[in-house]
Design an enzyme around this catalytic site. Structure first.
Site, PDB file in Angstrom:
ATOM      1  N   PHE A   1      16.184  49.336  17.059  1.00 21.61           N
ATOM      2  CA  PHE A   1      16.388  49.695  15.658  1.00 21.61           C
ATOM      3  C   PHE A   1      16.857  51.138  15.476  1.00 21.61           C
ATOM      4  O   PHE A   1      17.171  51.562  14.383  1.00 21.61           O
ATOM      5  CB  PHE A   1      15.075  49.513  14.880  1.00 21.61           C
ATOM      6  N   SER A   2      16.886  51.903  16.586  1.00 19.63           N
ATOM      7  CA  SER A   2      17.151  53.339  16.498  1.00 19.63           C
ATOM      8  C   SER A   2      18.604  53.630  16.138  1.00 19.63           C
ATOM      9  O   SER A   2      19.522  52.973  16.609  1.00 19.63           O
ATOM     10  CB  SER A   2      16.819  53.999  17.841  1.00 19.63           C
TER      11      SER A   2
ATOM     12  N   PRO B   1       8.766  48.862  20.962  1.00 16.10           N
ATOM     13  CA  PRO B   1      10.042  49.466  21.360  1.00 16.10           C
ATOM     14  C   PRO B   1      10.983  49.693  20.183  1.00 16.10           C
ATOM     15  O   PRO B   1      11.261  48.781  19.401  1.00 16.10           O
ATOM     16  CB  PRO B   1      10.617  48.452  22.354  1.00 16.10           C
ATOM     17  N   CYS B   2      11.472  50.935  20.096  1.00 15.43           N
ATOM     18  CA  CYS B   2      12.260  51.319  18.926  1.00 15.43           C
ATOM     19  C   CYS B   2      13.758  51.304  19.175  1.00 15.43           C
ATOM     20  O   CYS B   2      14.535  51.395  18.239  1.00 15.43           O
ATOM     21  CB  CYS B   2      11.847  52.717  18.461  1.00 15.43           C
ATOM     22  N   GLN B   3      14.182  51.176  20.448  1.00 14.56           N
ATOM     23  CA  GLN B   3      15.616  51.309  20.735  1.00 14.56           C
ATOM     24  C   GLN B   3      16.450  50.265  19.993  1.00 14.56           C
ATOM     25  O   GLN B   3      17.602  50.500  19.655  1.00 14.56           O
ATOM     26  CB  GLN B   3      15.877  51.183  22.241  1.00 14.56           C
TER      27      GLN B   3
END
Length: 412
Positions: free
Chosen positions: A130-131, A126-128
Protein backbone atom coordinates in the site's frame (compact mmCIF):
# COMPACT_ATOMS: atom_id res chain seq x y z
CA UNK A 1 -4.41 -4.79 42.36
CA UNK A 2 -1.86 -5.33 39.60
CA UNK A 3 -3.35 -6.41 36.29
CA UNK A 4 -1.26 -7.94 33.49
CA UNK A 5 -2.63 -8.11 29.95
CA UNK A 6 -1.26 -10.73 27.53
CA UNK A 7 -0.15 -9.57 24.09
CA UNK A 8 0.34 -11.51 20.84
CA UNK A 9 2.28 -9.83 18.04
CA UNK A 10 1.98 -10.57 14.30
CA UNK A 11 4.54 -9.33 11.73
CA UNK A 12 6.74 -8.37 14.67
CA UNK A 13 9.81 -7.32 12.66
CA UNK A 14 12.50 -6.28 15.12
CA UNK A 15 9.98 -5.72 17.88
CA UNK A 16 9.08 -2.02 17.75
CA UNK A 17 5.42 -2.57 18.63
CA UNK A 18 6.37 -5.21 21.20
CA UNK A 19 8.87 -2.84 22.83
CA UNK A 20 6.33 -0.01 22.98
CA UNK A 21 3.81 -2.28 24.73
CA UNK A 22 6.52 -3.64 27.03
CA UNK A 23 7.49 -0.09 28.08
CA UNK A 24 3.88 1.05 28.68
CA UNK A 25 2.51 1.03 32.23
CA UNK A 26 -0.46 2.66 33.93
CA UNK A 27 -1.13 2.66 37.68
CA UNK A 28 0.83 -0.56 38.28
CA UNK A 29 -0.85 -2.29 35.32
CA UNK A 30 1.24 -3.60 32.43
CA UNK A 31 1.45 -5.88 29.41
CA UNK A 32 3.11 -9.27 29.08
CA UNK A 33 4.33 -10.44 25.67
CA UNK A 34 3.04 -13.99 25.14
CA UNK A 35 4.40 -14.61 21.62
CA UNK A 36 5.47 -12.89 18.44
CA UNK A 37 5.53 -14.01 14.81
CA UNK A 38 7.96 -12.96 12.07
CA UNK A 39 9.00 -14.55 8.77
CA UNK A 40 12.26 -12.72 7.94
CA UNK A 41 15.22 -14.68 9.31
CA UNK A 42 17.40 -11.59 9.80
CA UNK A 43 14.66 -9.69 11.63
CA UNK A 44 14.14 -12.80 13.77
CA UNK A 45 17.82 -12.72 14.76
CA UNK A 46 17.53 -9.07 15.82
CA UNK A 47 14.31 -9.86 17.68
CA UNK A 48 15.81 -12.82 19.56
CA UNK A 49 18.79 -10.69 20.56
CA UNK A 50 16.41 -8.41 22.48
CA UNK A 51 13.43 -10.45 23.68
CA UNK A 52 13.14 -13.64 25.70
CA UNK A 53 9.54 -14.68 25.05
CA UNK A 54 8.41 -17.12 22.37
CA UNK A 55 9.15 -16.13 18.76
CA UNK A 56 7.20 -18.10 16.18
CA UNK A 57 9.33 -17.90 13.04
CA UNK A 58 7.71 -18.53 9.67
CA UNK A 59 4.91 -17.79 7.23
CA UNK A 60 1.83 -16.87 9.27
CA UNK A 61 -0.49 -18.38 6.65
CA UNK A 62 1.24 -21.75 7.07
CA UNK A 63 1.26 -21.37 10.85
CA UNK A 64 -2.52 -20.96 10.79
CA UNK A 65 -3.04 -23.60 8.10
CA UNK A 66 -0.19 -26.15 7.82
CA UNK A 67 -2.28 -28.04 5.23
CA UNK A 68 -1.28 -25.39 2.68
CA UNK A 69 1.96 -27.32 2.39
CA UNK A 70 -0.01 -30.34 1.08
CA UNK A 71 -0.80 -28.30 -2.05
CA UNK A 72 2.92 -27.80 -2.70
CA UNK A 73 3.56 -31.52 -2.15
CA UNK A 74 0.73 -32.43 -4.53
CA UNK A 75 2.17 -30.15 -7.23
CA UNK A 76 5.57 -31.81 -6.91
CA UNK A 77 4.03 -35.30 -7.12
CA UNK A 78 2.31 -34.28 -10.35
CA UNK A 79 5.66 -33.10 -11.74
CA UNK A 80 7.26 -36.43 -10.79
CA UNK A 81 4.61 -38.32 -12.76
CA UNK A 82 5.49 -36.32 -15.89
CA UNK A 83 9.27 -36.29 -15.38
CA UNK A 84 11.67 -38.78 -17.01
CA UNK A 85 15.01 -37.45 -15.79
CA UNK A 86 16.19 -39.37 -12.72
CA UNK A 87 18.14 -36.46 -11.26
CA UNK A 88 15.15 -34.14 -11.49
CA UNK A 89 12.87 -36.80 -9.94
CA UNK A 90 15.37 -37.23 -7.10
CA UNK A 91 15.41 -33.46 -6.53
CA UNK A 92 11.61 -33.29 -6.44
CA UNK A 93 11.51 -36.15 -3.91
CA UNK A 94 14.06 -34.35 -1.75
CA UNK A 95 11.90 -31.21 -1.87
CA UNK A 96 8.84 -33.25 -0.83
CA UNK A 97 10.78 -34.65 2.12
CA UNK A 98 11.71 -31.11 3.19
CA UNK A 99 8.11 -29.95 2.85
CA UNK A 100 6.90 -32.84 5.02
CA UNK A 101 9.38 -31.74 7.72
CA UNK A 102 8.19 -28.18 7.25
CA UNK A 103 4.58 -29.23 7.76
CA UNK A 104 5.48 -30.92 11.04
CA UNK A 105 7.27 -27.70 12.10
CA UNK A 106 4.26 -25.52 11.24
CA UNK A 107 1.84 -27.83 13.05
CA UNK A 108 3.95 -27.34 16.16
CA UNK A 109 3.99 -23.54 15.65
CA UNK A 110 0.20 -23.51 15.30
CA UNK A 111 -0.09 -25.15 18.72
CA UNK A 112 2.13 -22.42 20.17
CA UNK A 113 0.21 -19.49 18.68
CA UNK A 114 -3.16 -20.86 19.84
CA UNK A 115 -1.95 -21.91 23.30
CA UNK A 116 -2.65 -18.66 25.13
CA UNK A 117 -5.70 -16.51 25.66
CA UNK A 118 -4.49 -13.05 24.67
CA UNK A 119 -5.99 -9.69 25.56
CA UNK A 120 -4.31 -7.67 22.81
CA UNK A 121 -3.48 -8.76 19.26
CA UNK A 122 -1.18 -6.36 17.48
CA UNK A 123 0.56 -6.21 14.13
CA UNK A 124 2.24 -3.85 11.71
CA UNK A 125 1.05 -5.88 8.74
CA UNK A 126 3.23 -5.55 5.62
CA UNK A 127 2.88 -2.06 4.22
CA UNK A 128 4.76 -2.34 0.91
CA UNK A 129 1.58 -3.34 -0.92
CA UNK A 130 0.00 0.00 0.00
CA UNK A 131 3.06 2.26 0.32
CA UNK A 132 3.45 5.30 -1.89
CA UNK A 133 7.11 4.26 -2.22
CA UNK A 134 6.12 0.95 -3.82
CA UNK A 135 3.85 -0.13 -6.65
CA UNK A 136 0.72 0.13 -4.46
CA UNK A 137 -0.92 -3.08 -5.66
CA UNK A 138 -2.85 -3.57 -2.42
CA UNK A 139 -4.65 -6.89 -2.15
CA UNK A 140 -3.24 -7.90 -5.56
CA UNK A 141 0.16 -8.09 -3.87
CA UNK A 142 0.85 -11.21 -1.81
CA UNK A 143 1.95 -8.98 1.08
CA UNK A 144 -1.38 -7.16 0.99
CA UNK A 145 -3.16 -10.50 1.30
CA UNK A 146 -1.44 -11.09 4.64
CA UNK A 147 -4.10 -8.87 6.19
CA UNK A 148 -6.48 -11.83 6.00
CA UNK A 149 -4.27 -13.83 8.37
CA UNK A 150 -5.29 -11.37 11.11
CA UNK A 151 -8.96 -12.23 10.50
CA UNK A 152 -8.20 -15.98 10.42
CA UNK A 153 -6.26 -15.85 13.69
CA UNK A 154 -9.02 -13.93 15.45
CA UNK A 155 -11.51 -16.61 14.38
CA UNK A 156 -9.18 -19.44 15.45
CA UNK A 157 -8.54 -17.86 18.87
CA UNK A 158 -12.27 -17.31 19.30
CA UNK A 159 -12.96 -21.06 19.03
CA UNK A 160 -10.54 -21.83 21.87
CA UNK A 161 -10.22 -18.83 24.19
CA UNK A 162 -12.46 -16.09 22.85
CA UNK A 163 -11.40 -13.10 20.75
CA UNK A 164 -8.71 -10.67 21.91
CA UNK A 165 -10.29 -7.73 23.71
CA UNK A 166 -8.14 -5.20 21.81
CA UNK A 167 -6.80 -5.14 18.27
CA UNK A 168 -3.88 -2.81 17.48
CA UNK A 169 -2.66 -2.39 13.89
CA UNK A 170 -0.20 -0.06 12.19
CA UNK A 171 0.43 0.72 8.53
CA UNK A 172 1.49 3.43 6.10
CA UNK A 173 -0.59 6.58 5.86
CA UNK A 174 -1.38 5.71 2.25
CA UNK A 175 -3.46 2.72 3.36
CA UNK A 176 -6.33 5.14 4.02
CA UNK A 177 -6.36 6.54 0.46
CA UNK A 178 -5.24 3.44 -1.47
CA UNK A 179 -7.60 2.60 -4.37
CA UNK A 180 -9.68 5.70 -3.64
CA UNK A 181 -10.30 4.55 -0.08
CA UNK A 182 -11.75 1.17 -1.08
CA UNK A 183 -8.89 -0.86 0.43
CA UNK A 184 -9.37 0.64 3.88
CA UNK A 185 -13.16 0.25 3.60
CA UNK A 186 -12.64 -3.50 3.08
CA UNK A 187 -10.19 -3.73 5.98
CA UNK A 188 -12.47 -1.83 8.37
CA UNK A 189 -15.53 -3.77 7.25
CA UNK A 190 -13.84 -7.14 7.77
CA UNK A 191 -12.65 -6.15 11.24
CA UNK A 192 -16.17 -5.02 12.11
CA UNK A 193 -17.59 -8.33 10.83
CA UNK A 194 -15.48 -10.22 13.40
CA UNK A 195 -16.84 -8.01 16.14
CA UNK A 196 -14.60 -4.97 16.55
CA UNK A 197 -15.46 -1.29 16.87
CA UNK A 198 -12.73 0.45 14.88
CA UNK A 199 -11.06 3.79 15.49
CA UNK A 200 -8.14 5.06 13.44
CA UNK A 201 -5.87 8.07 13.22
CA UNK A 202 -2.84 9.15 11.19
CA UNK A 203 -0.07 10.34 13.51
CA UNK A 204 3.29 11.86 12.65
CA UNK A 205 6.21 10.74 14.84
CA UNK A 206 7.62 14.30 15.01
CA UNK A 207 4.28 15.64 16.31
CA UNK A 208 3.81 13.23 19.21
CA UNK A 209 7.32 12.35 20.41
CA UNK A 210 10.80 13.80 20.83
CA UNK A 211 12.10 11.83 17.84
CA UNK A 212 13.29 14.13 15.04
CA UNK A 213 11.75 12.14 12.18
CA UNK A 214 8.91 12.98 9.80
CA UNK A 215 6.97 9.70 9.79
CA UNK A 216 3.22 9.57 9.18
CA UNK A 217 1.52 6.27 9.93
CA UNK A 218 -2.05 5.11 10.40
CA UNK A 219 -2.84 3.50 13.76
CA UNK A 220 -5.94 1.33 13.93
CA UNK A 221 -7.40 0.30 17.29
CA UNK A 222 -10.25 -2.20 17.52
CA UNK A 223 -12.42 -2.75 20.59
CA UNK A 224 -14.44 -5.88 21.25
CA UNK A 225 -16.43 -4.17 24.01
CA UNK A 226 -18.52 -1.09 23.40
CA UNK A 227 -17.61 0.29 26.84
CA UNK A 228 -13.88 0.16 26.00
CA UNK A 229 -14.48 1.89 22.68
CA UNK A 230 -16.47 4.65 24.38
CA UNK A 231 -13.71 5.27 26.94
CA UNK A 232 -11.02 5.52 24.27
CA UNK A 233 -11.32 9.17 23.25
CA UNK A 234 -7.63 9.81 22.53
CA UNK A 235 -8.12 10.27 18.80
CA UNK A 236 -10.86 12.84 19.46
CA UNK A 237 -8.46 15.07 21.41
CA UNK A 238 -5.21 14.08 19.71
CA UNK A 239 -4.56 17.40 17.95
CA UNK A 240 -4.43 19.16 21.33
CA UNK A 241 -1.53 16.89 22.34
CA UNK A 242 0.78 17.85 19.49
CA UNK A 243 4.39 18.56 20.46
CA UNK A 244 5.43 21.99 19.20
CA UNK A 245 9.19 22.49 18.99
CA UNK A 246 11.50 25.29 17.96
CA UNK A 247 14.45 24.77 15.63
CA UNK A 248 16.80 24.82 18.62
CA UNK A 249 14.74 22.17 20.41
CA UNK A 250 14.80 19.98 17.29
CA UNK A 251 18.56 20.47 17.18
CA UNK A 252 18.89 19.18 20.75
CA UNK A 253 16.73 16.15 19.88
CA UNK A 254 18.96 15.45 16.86
CA UNK A 255 22.10 15.56 19.03
CA UNK A 256 20.60 12.76 21.16
CA UNK A 257 20.29 10.33 18.24
CA UNK A 258 23.18 11.32 15.95
CA UNK A 259 26.74 10.58 17.09
CA UNK A 260 28.76 13.60 16.01
CA UNK A 261 31.92 12.16 17.57
CA UNK A 262 32.20 9.59 14.74
CA UNK A 263 35.11 10.23 12.37
CA UNK A 264 35.95 9.00 8.88
CA UNK A 265 38.99 7.20 10.26
CA UNK A 266 36.83 4.52 11.90
CA UNK A 267 33.59 4.87 9.92
CA UNK A 268 34.88 5.54 6.40
CA UNK A 269 32.21 3.38 4.72
CA UNK A 270 29.44 5.79 5.77
CA UNK A 271 31.12 8.87 4.31
CA UNK A 272 30.35 10.43 0.93
CA UNK A 273 33.57 11.56 -0.74
CA UNK A 274 34.50 12.85 -4.16
CA UNK A 275 36.48 9.65 -4.77
CA UNK A 276 33.44 7.40 -4.14
CA UNK A 277 30.72 9.66 -5.59
CA UNK A 278 32.32 12.04 -8.13
CA UNK A 279 28.91 12.97 -9.59
CA UNK A 280 27.90 14.39 -6.17
CA UNK A 281 30.88 16.76 -5.97
CA UNK A 282 30.74 18.66 -9.26
CA UNK A 283 32.38 22.10 -9.21
CA UNK A 284 30.90 25.01 -11.13
CA UNK A 285 33.80 24.84 -13.58
CA UNK A 286 33.22 21.11 -14.22
CA UNK A 287 29.48 21.69 -14.61
CA UNK A 288 30.01 24.38 -17.25
CA UNK A 289 32.26 22.05 -19.24
CA UNK A 290 29.46 19.44 -19.57
CA UNK A 291 27.57 19.86 -22.88
CA UNK A 292 24.20 21.55 -22.14
CA UNK A 293 22.23 18.77 -23.84
CA UNK A 294 23.53 16.09 -21.42
CA UNK A 295 24.13 17.91 -18.13
CA UNK A 296 21.54 17.83 -15.35
CA UNK A 297 19.35 20.82 -14.70
CA UNK A 298 20.95 21.41 -11.30
CA UNK A 299 24.55 21.00 -10.21
CA UNK A 300 25.08 18.72 -7.21
CA UNK A 301 27.97 19.43 -4.86
CA UNK A 302 27.46 17.99 -1.39
CA UNK A 303 30.25 20.00 0.22
CA UNK A 304 28.61 23.25 -0.88
CA UNK A 305 24.95 22.30 -0.44
CA UNK A 306 25.04 20.27 2.78
CA UNK A 307 26.33 23.14 4.87
CA UNK A 308 24.50 23.07 8.22
CA UNK A 309 25.19 20.83 11.20
CA UNK A 310 22.23 19.18 12.99
CA UNK A 311 20.14 19.21 9.82
CA UNK A 312 19.10 16.41 7.44
CA UNK A 313 19.49 16.43 3.67
CA UNK A 314 18.75 14.14 0.73
CA UNK A 315 19.89 13.96 -2.88
CA UNK A 316 16.46 13.77 -4.46
CA UNK A 317 16.24 11.37 -7.43
CA UNK A 318 19.98 11.93 -7.90
CA UNK A 319 19.13 15.34 -9.38
CA UNK A 320 19.30 17.95 -6.59
CA UNK A 321 20.02 18.34 -2.87
CA UNK A 322 17.14 19.11 -0.53
CA UNK A 323 17.29 20.09 3.12
CA UNK A 324 14.37 18.96 5.28
CA UNK A 325 12.61 22.20 6.17
CA UNK A 326 11.04 20.82 9.36
CA UNK A 327 14.46 20.42 11.05
CA UNK A 328 13.93 16.65 11.24
CA UNK A 329 14.99 13.54 9.36
CA UNK A 330 12.87 12.56 6.33
CA UNK A 331 10.92 9.31 6.66
CA UNK A 332 13.31 6.39 7.00
CA UNK A 333 12.74 3.78 4.29
CA UNK A 334 13.54 0.09 3.99
CA UNK A 335 15.83 0.65 0.98
CA UNK A 336 17.96 3.43 2.48
CA UNK A 337 20.86 1.00 2.89
CA UNK A 338 21.04 0.14 -0.80
CA UNK A 339 22.77 3.41 -1.72
CA UNK A 340 21.44 5.57 -4.50
CA UNK A 341 19.24 8.58 -3.91
CA UNK A 342 16.94 9.79 -1.12
CA UNK A 343 19.31 8.52 1.59
CA UNK A 344 19.35 10.88 4.62
CA UNK A 345 22.69 12.69 4.74
CA UNK A 346 24.26 14.87 7.45
CA UNK A 347 27.15 17.28 7.79
CA UNK A 348 29.66 16.29 10.47
CA UNK A 349 32.99 17.74 11.61
CA UNK A 350 35.04 15.91 8.97
CA UNK A 351 32.73 15.68 5.98
CA UNK A 352 29.36 14.40 4.75
CA UNK A 353 28.00 11.01 5.69
CA UNK A 354 24.88 8.91 5.80
CA UNK A 355 23.40 7.67 9.07
CA UNK A 356 24.80 4.57 10.73
CA UNK A 357 22.43 1.63 11.37
CA UNK A 358 22.52 2.46 15.10
CA UNK A 359 21.40 6.02 14.37
CA UNK A 360 18.48 4.88 12.21
CA UNK A 361 17.28 2.62 15.04
CA UNK A 362 17.63 5.51 17.51
CA UNK A 363 15.54 7.67 15.15
CA UNK A 364 12.81 5.06 15.63
CA UNK A 365 13.18 5.24 19.41
CA UNK A 366 15.03 1.97 20.03
CA UNK A 367 17.27 2.40 23.11
CA UNK A 368 20.52 1.25 21.49
CA UNK A 369 23.12 0.52 24.18
CA UNK A 370 20.49 0.90 26.89
CA UNK A 371 18.66 -2.42 26.75
CA UNK A 372 18.40 -2.91 23.00
CA UNK A 373 21.31 -4.25 20.94
CA UNK A 374 21.93 -4.88 17.25
CA UNK A 375 23.34 -8.30 16.30
CA UNK A 376 27.01 -8.45 15.36
CA UNK A 377 27.03 -11.90 13.74
CA UNK A 378 24.60 -14.22 11.98
CA UNK A 379 25.39 -17.72 10.72
CA UNK A 380 29.07 -17.13 11.40
CA UNK A 381 29.26 -13.93 9.34
CA UNK A 382 29.24 -10.25 10.21
CA UNK A 383 25.67 -9.00 10.40
CA UNK A 384 24.75 -7.03 7.28
CA UNK A 385 24.29 -3.24 7.50
CA UNK A 386 21.83 -3.50 4.59
CA UNK A 387 19.59 -5.77 6.71
CA UNK A 388 19.74 -3.36 9.66
CA UNK A 389 18.82 -0.37 7.46
CA UNK A 390 15.91 -2.39 6.05
CA UNK A 391 14.76 -3.32 9.56
CA UNK A 392 14.90 0.27 10.82
CA UNK A 393 13.01 1.51 7.76
CA UNK A 394 10.30 -1.11 8.24
CA UNK A 395 10.06 -0.53 11.99
CA UNK A 396 7.64 1.59 13.97
CA UNK A 397 8.46 4.58 16.17
CA UNK A 398 8.59 3.02 19.63
CA UNK A 399 7.52 6.13 21.65
CA UNK A 400 4.34 6.46 19.57
CA UNK A 401 3.46 2.83 20.30
CA UNK A 402 4.17 3.36 24.01
CA UNK A 403 1.99 6.48 24.01
CA UNK A 404 -0.95 4.60 22.45
CA UNK A 405 -0.40 1.40 24.48
CA UNK A 406 -0.47 3.40 27.71
CA UNK A 407 -3.81 4.96 26.73
CA UNK A 408 -5.22 1.50 25.92
CA UNK A 409 -3.99 0.29 29.31
CA UNK A 410 -5.78 3.23 30.96
CA UNK A 411 -9.13 2.32 29.43
CA UNK A 412 -8.64 -1.39 30.21
Amino acid sequence: MKQVYKVGSLFAGVGGICLGFKQATFENNEYELAWANEIDEYACETYRTNFEHKLIQGDINKVLNPNLIDIEIEDLNKKICKETDDKTISRFKSEISMLEEQKHYYEHQREKILKYKIDVLNGGFPCQAFSIAGERKGFDDERGNLFWSIIHLIKDLDKIHGKPRILFLENVKNLKSHDNGNTYKVIKSELEKVGYIIKEEVLNTMDYSDLPQNRERIYIVGFLNEEDAHKFDLFDRIKNLKVKKSSNERMEDTKKVIDYSITSKDYEKYYYTRKKYPHYFITEEEYNQIPPEVRKEERVNLEEQINEMYQFYQVRRGMYVRKNMSDVCPTLTANMGTGGHNVPLIKVNDGIRKLTPEETFKLQGFPIGQGYELPKKYNGRSYSDAQLYKQAGNAVSVPIIKFLAKEILRIL
